[in-house]
Design a protein around this motif. Structure first.
Motif, PDB file in Angstrom:
ATOM      1  N   ALA A   1      52.320  15.829  49.893  1.00  0.00           N
ATOM      2  CA  ALA A   1      52.475  15.007  50.992  1.00  0.00           C
ATOM      3  C   ALA A   1      53.938  15.045  51.093  1.00  0.00           C
ATOM      4  O   ALA A   1      54.175  14.127  52.884  1.00  0.00           O
ATOM      5  N   ILE A   2      54.762  15.591  51.201  1.00  0.00           N
ATOM      6  CA  ILE A   2      56.034  15.807  51.567  1.00  0.00           C
ATOM      7  C   ILE A   2      55.808  17.243  53.359  1.00  0.00           C
ATOM      8  O   ILE A   2      56.167  16.452  54.084  1.00  0.00           O
ATOM      9  N   GLY A   3      54.602  17.743  53.179  1.00  0.00           N
ATOM     10  CA  GLY A   3      54.480  18.281  53.848  1.00  0.00           C
ATOM     11  C   GLY A   3      53.664  18.168  55.162  1.00  0.00           C
ATOM     12  O   GLY A   3      53.972  18.126  55.713  1.00  0.00           O
ATOM     13  N   GLY A   4      52.968  16.777  54.326  1.00  0.00           N
ATOM     14  CA  GLY A   4      52.144  16.050  55.260  1.00  0.00           C
ATOM     15  C   GLY A   4      52.441  15.151  56.401  1.00  0.00           C
ATOM     16  O   GLY A   4      52.817  15.578  56.747  1.00  0.00           O
ATOM     17  N   LEU A   5      53.961  15.186  55.530  1.00  0.00           N
ATOM     18  CA  LEU A   5      55.658  14.136  56.584  1.00  0.00           C
ATOM     19  C   LEU A   5      55.655  15.019  57.271  1.00  0.00           C
ATOM     20  O   LEU A   5      56.611  15.111  58.595  1.00  0.00           O
ATOM     21  N   VAL A   6      55.675  16.535  57.474  1.00  0.00           N
ATOM     22  CA  VAL A   6      56.573  17.395  57.634  1.00  0.00           C
ATOM     23  C   VAL A   6      56.055  17.703  58.492  1.00  0.00           C
ATOM     24  O   VAL A   6      56.747  17.715  59.904  1.00  0.00           O
ATOM     25  N   PHE A   7      54.714  18.198  58.696  1.00  0.00           N
ATOM     26  CA  PHE A   7      53.705  18.445  60.030  1.00  0.00           C
ATOM     27  C   PHE A   7      53.918  17.296  60.953  1.00  0.00           C
ATOM     28  O   PHE A   7      54.086  17.169  61.841  1.00  0.00           O
ATOM     29  N   ALA A   8      53.857  15.904  60.186  1.00  0.00           N
ATOM     30  CA  ALA A   8      53.722  14.691  60.972  1.00  0.00           C
ATOM     31  C   ALA A   8      55.024  14.197  62.124  1.00  0.00           C
ATOM     32  O   ALA A   8      54.400  14.319  63.061  1.00  0.00           O
ATOM     33  N   LEU A   9      55.598  14.622  61.146  1.00  0.00           N
ATOM     34  CA  LEU A   9      57.234  14.535  62.165  1.00  0.00           C
ATOM     35  C   LEU A   9      57.344  16.028  63.523  1.00  0.00           C
ATOM     36  O   LEU A   9      58.002  15.262  63.845  1.00  0.00           O
ATOM     37  N   GLY A  10      56.806  17.137  63.267  1.00  0.00           N
ATOM     38  CA  GLY A  10      56.436  18.304  63.671  1.00  0.00           C
ATOM     39  C   GLY A  10      55.526  17.511  64.891  1.00  0.00           C
ATOM     40  O   GLY A  10      56.116  17.852  66.545  1.00  0.00           O
ATOM     41  N   TYR A  11      55.152  16.630  64.816  1.00  0.00           N
ATOM     42  CA  TYR A  11      53.697  16.156  66.191  1.00  0.00           C
ATOM     43  C   TYR A  11      54.858  15.539  66.845  1.00  0.00           C
ATOM     44  O   TYR A  11      55.096  15.376  68.230  1.00  0.00           O
ATOM     45  N   PHE A  12      55.539  14.542  66.176  1.00  0.00           N
ATOM     46  CA  PHE A  12      56.460  13.648  66.922  1.00  0.00           C
ATOM     47  C   PHE A  12      57.599  14.363  68.008  1.00  0.00           C
ATOM     48  O   PHE A  12      57.566  13.840  68.295  1.00  0.00           O
ATOM     49  N   VAL A  13      58.289  15.052  67.241  1.00  0.00           N
ATOM     50  CA  VAL A  13      59.262  16.156  67.804  1.00  0.00           C
ATOM     51  C   VAL A  13      58.662  16.835  68.625  1.00  0.00           C
ATOM     52  O   VAL A  13      59.269  16.822  70.461  1.00  0.00           O
ATOM     53  N   THR A  14      57.327  17.351  68.474  1.00  0.00           N
ATOM     54  CA  THR A  14      57.095  18.533  69.837  1.00  0.00           C
ATOM     55  C   THR A  14      56.529  17.403  71.093  1.00  0.00           C
ATOM     56  O   THR A  14      56.362  17.703  71.960  1.00  0.00           O
ATOM     57  N   ARG A  15      56.091  16.233  70.798  1.00  0.00           N
ATOM     58  CA  ARG A  15      55.330  15.542  71.606  1.00  0.00           C
ATOM     59  C   ARG A  15      56.687  14.662  72.185  1.00  0.00           C
ATOM     60  O   ARG A  15      56.562  14.539  73.292  1.00  0.00           O
ATOM     61  N   TRP A  16      57.600  14.183  71.567  1.00  0.00           N
ATOM     62  CA  TRP A  16      58.376  13.698  72.526  1.00  0.00           C
ATOM     63  C   TRP A  16      59.244  14.775  73.478  1.00  0.00           C
ATOM     64  O   TRP A  16      59.671  14.582  74.637  1.00  0.00           O
ATOM     65  N   ILE A  17      59.392  16.212  72.829  1.00  0.00           N
ATOM     66  CA  ILE A  17      59.816  17.198  73.836  1.00  0.00           C
ATOM     67  C   ILE A  17      59.027  17.226  75.061  1.00  0.00           C
ATOM     68  O   ILE A  17      59.596  17.583  76.445  1.00  0.00           O
ATOM     69  N   THR A  18      57.918  17.401  74.972  1.00  0.00           N
ATOM     70  CA  THR A  18      56.686  17.545  76.360  1.00  0.00           C
ATOM     71  C   THR A  18      57.461  16.613  76.544  1.00  0.00           C
ATOM     72  O   THR A  18      57.143  16.185  78.231  1.00  0.00           O
ATOM     73  N   VAL A  19      57.062  14.712  76.435  1.00  0.00           N
ATOM     74  CA  VAL A  19      56.412  14.245  77.074  1.00  0.00           C
ATOM     75  C   VAL A  19      58.302  13.605  77.910  1.00  0.00           C
ATOM     76  O   VAL A  19      58.559  12.823  79.327  1.00  0.00           O
ATOM     77  N   GLY A  20      59.463  13.654  76.935  1.00  0.00           N
ATOM     78  CA  GLY A  20      60.406  13.860  77.539  1.00  0.00           C
ATOM     79  C   GLY A  20      60.943  12.103  77.143  1.00  0.00           C
ATOM     80  O   GLY A  20      62.063  11.593  77.747  1.00  0.00           O
ATOM     81  N   PHE A  21      60.374  11.690  76.190  1.00  0.00           N
ATOM     82  CA  PHE A  21      60.645  10.153  75.337  1.00  0.00           C
ATOM     83  C   PHE A  21      60.051   9.763  74.503  1.00  0.00           C
ATOM     84  O   PHE A  21      59.047  10.914  74.181  1.00  0.00           O
ATOM     85  N   ALA A  22      60.401   8.998  73.810  1.00  0.00           N
ATOM     86  CA  ALA A  22      59.574   8.670  72.529  1.00  0.00           C
ATOM     87  C   ALA A  22      58.012   8.376  72.156  1.00  0.00           C
ATOM     88  O   ALA A  22      58.464   7.805  73.361  1.00  0.00           O
ATOM     89  N   PRO A  23      57.004   8.865  71.979  1.00  0.00           N
ATOM     90  CA  PRO A  23      56.197   9.120  71.941  1.00  0.00           C
ATOM     91  C   PRO A  23      56.476   7.597  71.313  1.00  0.00           C
ATOM     92  O   PRO A  23      55.656   7.761  70.041  1.00  0.00           O
ATOM     93  N   VAL A  24      56.292   6.777  72.078  1.00  0.00           N
ATOM     94  CA  VAL A  24      55.690   5.567  71.159  1.00  0.00           C
ATOM     95  C   VAL A  24      55.229   4.351  72.777  1.00  0.00           C
ATOM     96  O   VAL A  24      55.307   2.922  72.125  1.00  0.00           O
TER      97      VAL A  24
END
Length: 396
Positions: A51-74
């Motif tokens: 589950a911790i591994g899943g959370l790490v990959f999920a946070l990786g999604y969140f950070v990379t998408r934030w970097i890509t679009v330039g704002f918090a992906p929400v």
């Protein structure tokens, strides 16, 4: 952007594996040491690490998408539902580290997967920000609210476990309590069936285009992603090889949303009925073996503490920060927008919950039901208010 979606997919499968490991830990045999003493099993630990591994990959999604679009992906339904699932998994990882309750993973992690799966029903592509969202208050308001709702969702998971553990579901007579538990199971199955159904039609590229007359008595066109049971006002099917709608709706009804709702509840009912017919048992009884060793008082404590932590965060993010942003964007703190009203309802409900908890008679099963109702209010605000009721927050 592609990397972020790959990371999210990997996270989803990590959550799936973690759920299986937690299920094995709950139902599997206990291990014995060399002296023959029962020491439990390590499947729960393996599930926690996964589950911790899943959370790490999920946070990786969140950070990379934030970097890509330039704002918090929400800023849209896909991004926020995914973030909601991530915050729920984060809250679970923290709470599991404190209480070590394996059965909490059996209930909570499937909810995380359902959130991420349901998010994929919506458009996953990057969408430019509306002018009102182009401010740092997007991160402050939405991230705080999402984190609070993820923590509050843990109380829902603990509440469901408490109800499954303490209510007798094997009796022949249907009571209000057994009906309530079965309705919870039905909603889970409805969401699951709808996710599978929608993604299946999307995979085959299904579309049905209509020309119709809208509420302003103007000609317009609309595209259905599911076979049309309810058609638009004075609708004419433009796509070939597509079924004609069974019913024509008046112009004041959003026929596409009604059609989607009908498919969701209908598919859930078919799946629910099929499982009941095959097993000849109430759905809740299928989950009771997972919770037979659970201490209900522990679940009650987890549910209460999750709300005690999530409530002030929600008050801060969902009301205080929201009103400050509303003053900046719309020059007023409060305007009775549907989203604002439901945020206030959510706040008042959980405030009432914490007040009622001071009375011992409201602890235990009554608190578990309140935790379930509170999560239902959150989901109504998140899905129904966003998609069906027009307002200033419709862009979300």
């Amino acid at each position: 952007m592609s990397l972020s979606m790959i990371l999210l997919t990997i996270a989803f499968f990590f959550y799936l594996v973690a759920t299986v490991l937690y299920a094995v830990s709950v139902t599997g045999r206990k291990w014995r040491n060399k002296e023959g003493r029962v020491t439990g099993n390590n499947w729960g630990l393996f599930g926690y690490i996964t589950a911790i591994g899943g959370l790490v990959f999920a946070l990786g999604y969140f950070v990379t998408r934030w970097i890509t679009v330039g704002f918090a992906p929400v800023s849209n339904m896909f991004e926020y539902l995914t973030f909601f699932g991530i915050t729920l998994s984060l809250a679970f990882v923290i709470i599991y580290g404190i209480y070590r309750s394996n059965v909490l993973g059996v209930i909570t992690l499937p909810v995380v997967m359902l959130m991420i799966g349901y998010a994929t029903v919506f458009v996953t592509d990057y969408q430019p920000l509306q002018p009102a969202l182009q401010t740092y208050w997007l991160e402050i308001h939405v991230l705080t609210t999402g984190l609070a709702q993820g923590i509050l969702a843990v109380s829902f998971g603990a509440g469901v476990i408490y109800l499954l553990r303490t209510i007798d579901l094997k009796g022949k007579k249907m009571t209000k309590r057994t009906f309530g538990v079965e309705f919870i199971m039905y909603t889970f199955m409805t969401l699951f069936a709808f996710i599978v159904l929608t993604n299946a039609f999307n995979a085959f590229g299904y579309e049905a285009q209509f020309a119709y007359v809208n509420e302003f008595e103007e000609p317009a066109e609309i595209i259905y992603d599911l076979p049309p049971i309810f058609g638009p006002n004075e609708g004419e099917l433009l796509s070939s090889d597509r079924m004609e709608p069974w019913f024509e709706m008046p112009d004041w009804i959003d026929s596409d949303s009604l059609n989607t709702t009908a498919w969701a509840f209908g598919s859930g009912l078919v799946l629910f009925g099929a499982v009941r017919l095959i097993t000849r048992r109430r759905i809740g009884t299928l989950l009771q073996p997972f919770v037979k060793r659970v201490n209900p008082d522990l679940m009650d404590e987890i549910s209460y503490r999750a709300i005690a932590i999530g409530f002030p965060l929600f008050a801060l993010g969902g009301l205080v920060f929201a009103m400050i942003w509303a003053q900046i964007a719309w020059t007023r703190f409060w305007g009775w927008d549907p989203k604002e009203v439901w945020a206030l309802i959510t706040f008042l409900f959980y405030a009432a919950y914490l007040h009622l908890r001071l009375n011992r008679s409201w602890q235990g099963e009554p608190s578990a039901w309140l935790a379930v109702v509170g999560f239902a209010i959150i989901m109504i605000n998140l899905i129904f208010v966003n998609l069906v009721i027009a307002g200033l927050h419709s862009y979300a």
